[in-house]
Design a protein around this motif. Sequence first.
Motif, PDB file in Angstrom:
ATOM      1  N   PHE A 194       0.824  -1.208   0.000  1.00 48.19           N
ATOM      2  CA  PHE A 194       0.000   0.000   0.000  1.00 48.19           C
ATOM      3  C   PHE A 194       0.859   1.259   0.000  1.00 48.19           C
ATOM      4  O   PHE A 194       0.610   2.195  -0.763  1.00 48.19           O
ATOM      5  N   THR A 195       1.861   1.303   0.856  1.00 46.86           N
ATOM      6  CA  THR A 195       2.705   2.504   0.923  1.00 46.86           C
ATOM      7  C   THR A 195       3.506   2.684  -0.359  1.00 46.86           C
ATOM      8  O   THR A 195       3.714   3.818  -0.817  1.00 46.86           O
ATOM      9  N   ASN A 196       3.937   1.582  -0.966  1.00 46.41           N
ATOM     10  CA  ASN A 196       4.672   1.680  -2.225  1.00 46.41           C
ATOM     11  C   ASN A 196       3.762   2.180  -3.344  1.00 46.41           C
ATOM     12  O   ASN A 196       4.191   2.936  -4.218  1.00 46.41           O
ATOM     13  N   ALA A 197       2.482   1.780  -3.307  1.00 44.02           N
ATOM     14  CA  ALA A 197       1.537   2.195  -4.339  1.00 44.02           C
ATOM     15  C   ALA A 197       1.079   3.630  -4.168  1.00 44.02           C
ATOM     16  O   ALA A 197       0.618   4.245  -5.132  1.00 44.02           O
ATOM     17  N   THR A 198       1.194   4.170  -2.972  1.00 45.53           N
ATOM     18  CA  THR A 198       0.769   5.555  -2.729  1.00 45.53           C
ATOM     19  C   THR A 198       1.943   6.531  -2.777  1.00 45.53           C
ATOM     20  O   THR A 198       1.806   7.658  -3.251  1.00 45.53           O
ATOM     21  N   ALA A 199       3.107   6.103  -2.291  1.00 45.88           N
ATOM     22  CA  ALA A 199       4.284   6.983  -2.304  1.00 45.88           C
ATOM     23  C   ALA A 199       5.125   6.789  -3.556  1.00 45.88           C
ATOM     24  O   ALA A 199       6.016   7.596  -3.823  1.00 45.88           O
ATOM     25  N   PHE A 200       4.866   5.694  -4.318  1.00 51.54           N
ATOM     26  CA  PHE A 200       5.623   5.343  -5.520  1.00 51.54           C
ATOM     27  C   PHE A 200       7.100   5.088  -5.202  1.00 51.54           C
ATOM     28  O   PHE A 200       7.970   5.270  -6.048  1.00 51.54           O
ATOM     29  N   SER A 201       7.364   4.673  -3.974  1.00 54.11           N
ATOM     30  CA  SER A 201       8.731   4.369  -3.549  1.00 54.11           C
ATOM     31  C   SER A 201       8.671   3.667  -2.200  1.00 54.11           C
ATOM     32  O   SER A 201       7.648   3.723  -1.518  1.00 54.11           O
ATOM     33  N   PRO A 202       9.751   2.992  -1.785  1.00 53.12           N
ATOM     34  CA  PRO A 202       9.765   2.387  -0.448  1.00 53.12           C
ATOM     35  C   PRO A 202       9.637   3.455   0.624  1.00 53.12           C
ATOM     36  O   PRO A 202      10.048   4.605   0.442  1.00 53.12           O
ATOM     37  N   THR A 203       9.057   3.071   1.749  1.00 50.22           N
ATOM     38  CA  THR A 203       8.940   3.996   2.879  1.00 50.22           C
ATOM     39  C   THR A 203       9.844   3.514   4.015  1.00 50.22           C
ATOM     40  O   THR A 203      11.005   3.857   4.060  1.00 50.22           O
ATOM     41  N   ASP A 204       9.293   2.708   4.940  1.00 50.30           N
ATOM     42  CA  ASP A 204      10.107   2.257   6.068  1.00 50.30           C
ATOM     43  C   ASP A 204      10.630   0.839   5.879  1.00 50.30           C
ATOM     44  O   ASP A 204      11.356   0.330   6.730  1.00 50.30           O
ATOM     45  N   THR A 205      10.278   0.169   4.779  1.00 47.52           N
ATOM     46  CA  THR A 205      10.723  -1.193   4.508  1.00 47.52           C
ATOM     47  C   THR A 205      11.506  -1.197   3.205  1.00 47.52           C
ATOM     48  O   THR A 205      10.973  -0.816   2.161  1.00 47.52           O
ATOM     49  N   MET A 206      12.750  -1.642   3.278  1.00 42.02           N
ATOM     50  CA  MET A 206      13.629  -1.563   2.124  1.00 42.02           C
ATOM     51  C   MET A 206      13.716  -2.900   1.385  1.00 42.02           C
ATOM     52  O   MET A 206      13.881  -3.953   2.015  1.00 42.02           O
ATOM     53  N   PRO A 207      13.628  -2.877   0.041  1.00 42.39           N
ATOM     54  CA  PRO A 207      13.875  -4.099  -0.730  1.00 42.39           C
ATOM     55  C   PRO A 207      15.372  -4.388  -0.768  1.00 42.39           C
ATOM     56  O   PRO A 207      16.181  -3.483  -1.033  1.00 42.39           O
ATOM     57  N   MET A 208      15.742  -5.620  -0.519  1.00 39.37           N
ATOM     58  CA  MET A 208      17.153  -5.976  -0.449  1.00 39.37           C
ATOM     59  C   MET A 208      17.633  -6.736  -1.689  1.00 39.37           C
ATOM     60  O   MET A 208      18.743  -6.523  -2.159  1.00 39.37           O
ATOM     61  N   SER A 209      16.793  -7.630  -2.201  1.00 40.24           N
ATOM     62  CA  SER A 209      17.191  -8.438  -3.355  1.00 40.24           C
ATOM     63  C   SER A 209      16.771  -7.757  -4.650  1.00 40.24           C
ATOM     64  O   SER A 209      15.918  -6.859  -4.659  1.00 40.24           O
ATOM     65  N   THR A 210      17.368  -8.220  -5.753  1.00 39.66           N
ATOM     66  CA  THR A 210      17.061  -7.630  -7.054  1.00 39.66           C
ATOM     67  C   THR A 210      15.599  -7.821  -7.420  1.00 39.66           C
ATOM     68  O   THR A 210      14.931  -6.893  -7.889  1.00 39.66           O
ATOM     69  N   TRP A 211      15.076  -9.041  -7.196  1.00 45.59           N
ATOM     70  CA  TRP A 211      13.679  -9.295  -7.574  1.00 45.59           C
ATOM     71  C   TRP A 211      12.719  -8.429  -6.751  1.00 45.59           C
ATOM     72  O   TRP A 211      11.690  -7.982  -7.259  1.00 45.59           O
ATOM     73  N   ALA A 212      13.051  -8.199  -5.472  1.00 43.73           N
ATOM     74  CA  ALA A 212      12.194  -7.358  -4.636  1.00 43.73           C
ATOM     75  C   ALA A 212      12.179  -5.923  -5.157  1.00 43.73           C
ATOM     76  O   ALA A 212      11.120  -5.273  -5.179  1.00 43.73           O
ATOM     77  N   LYS A 213      13.315  -5.437  -5.580  1.00 46.29           N
ATOM     78  CA  LYS A 213      13.378  -4.080  -6.135  1.00 46.29           C
ATOM     79  C   LYS A 213      12.589  -3.989  -7.436  1.00 46.29           C
ATOM     80  O   LYS A 213      11.882  -3.000  -7.676  1.00 46.29           O
ATOM     81  N   LEU A 214      12.690  -5.021  -8.279  1.00 46.22           N
ATOM     82  CA  LEU A 214      11.964  -5.007  -9.542  1.00 46.22           C
ATOM     83  C   LEU A 214      10.456  -5.086  -9.317  1.00 46.22           C
ATOM     84  O   LEU A 214       9.674  -4.434 -10.026  1.00 46.22           O
ATOM     85  N   LEU A 215      10.035  -5.880  -8.332  1.00 48.08           N
ATOM     86  CA  LEU A 215       8.610  -5.959  -8.017  1.00 48.08           C
ATOM     87  C   LEU A 215       8.079  -4.610  -7.525  1.00 48.08           C
ATOM     88  O   LEU A 215       7.001  -4.157  -7.942  1.00 48.08           O
ATOM     89  N   MET A 216       8.816  -3.981  -6.641  1.00 50.25           N
ATOM     90  CA  MET A 216       8.378  -2.682  -6.128  1.00 50.25           C
ATOM     91  C   MET A 216       8.374  -1.628  -7.233  1.00 50.25           C
ATOM     92  O   MET A 216       7.485  -0.775  -7.296  1.00 50.25           O
ATOM     93  N   LEU A 217       9.341  -1.711  -8.137  1.00 47.69           N
ATOM     94  CA  LEU A 217       9.376  -0.796  -9.277  1.00 47.69           C
ATOM     95  C   LEU A 217       8.140  -1.000 -10.157  1.00 47.69           C
ATOM     96  O   LEU A 217       7.493  -0.024 -10.573  1.00 47.69           O
TER      97      LEU A 217
END
Length: 240
Positions: A194-217
């Motif tokens: 939800f926070t990623n979809a509203t802020a269009f970026s990570p908030t207090d939880t950071m993606p660590m792996s490549t796939w996690a970053k691509l999913l959030m992107l």
Amino acid sequence: MSDLPPALDRGNGPPQPKKPGQLPGWLRRTEAEQRWPAALAIAVAIAIHMILPPDLAPRPRWLLPALESLLLVTVVAVNPLRINREARILRPLSIGLVAVLSLVTAWSVALLVRALFHHGGLAPEHLLLWGGAIWLTNVIVFALWFWEADRGGPAARAEGRTPHPDFLFTQMQVPELADRDWEPTFVDYLYVSFTNATAFSPTDTMPMSTWAKLLMLSEALTSLVTVLLVVARAVNVIGA
């Protein structure tokens, strides 16, 4: 000495090994989380897919929602209470269910974008309503992907086999401020989505792996397109 694993330890010198009882909940074997929060979110997404207007739903109209419902019922029947075992058939079924949900949601997003450009007569209240509904299913779908994939999925996390997280939650970074039995559950991943979809970026939880970053992107991009197009079109219709 920090309770974090070696990859996350911020102290000086090599970390000392800890007994299982001294480890935080997310690093050791636990009772596992309950099935119902994720099942409820999936049911909400399926319900939205079923009530979408024909112009925003994949065709045949009921085929994919029926498949989603069948997969959900099967997964719940195989493991209805706590997700504490990895049956050979359960993991592919769970991933398949999320994949079908993703397909229907992506299809609906594409149809919504087409409708925004080709149907000038859309009522602004309907535009906002169905655009918001599709946006919500997108949040649920990505929450499920985060939940299913982080450290091998809910059953693998319950076993405590993987000490290196794909998502770094605040409780992992500051373990002294969290309950020792804390571990991420579906609600935590829903919040991240939800926070990623509203802020269009990570908030207090950071993606660590490549796939996690691509999913959030991917989620942020989909959400950005949906929100900008829907709001812009609604404002245009209202101001006309």
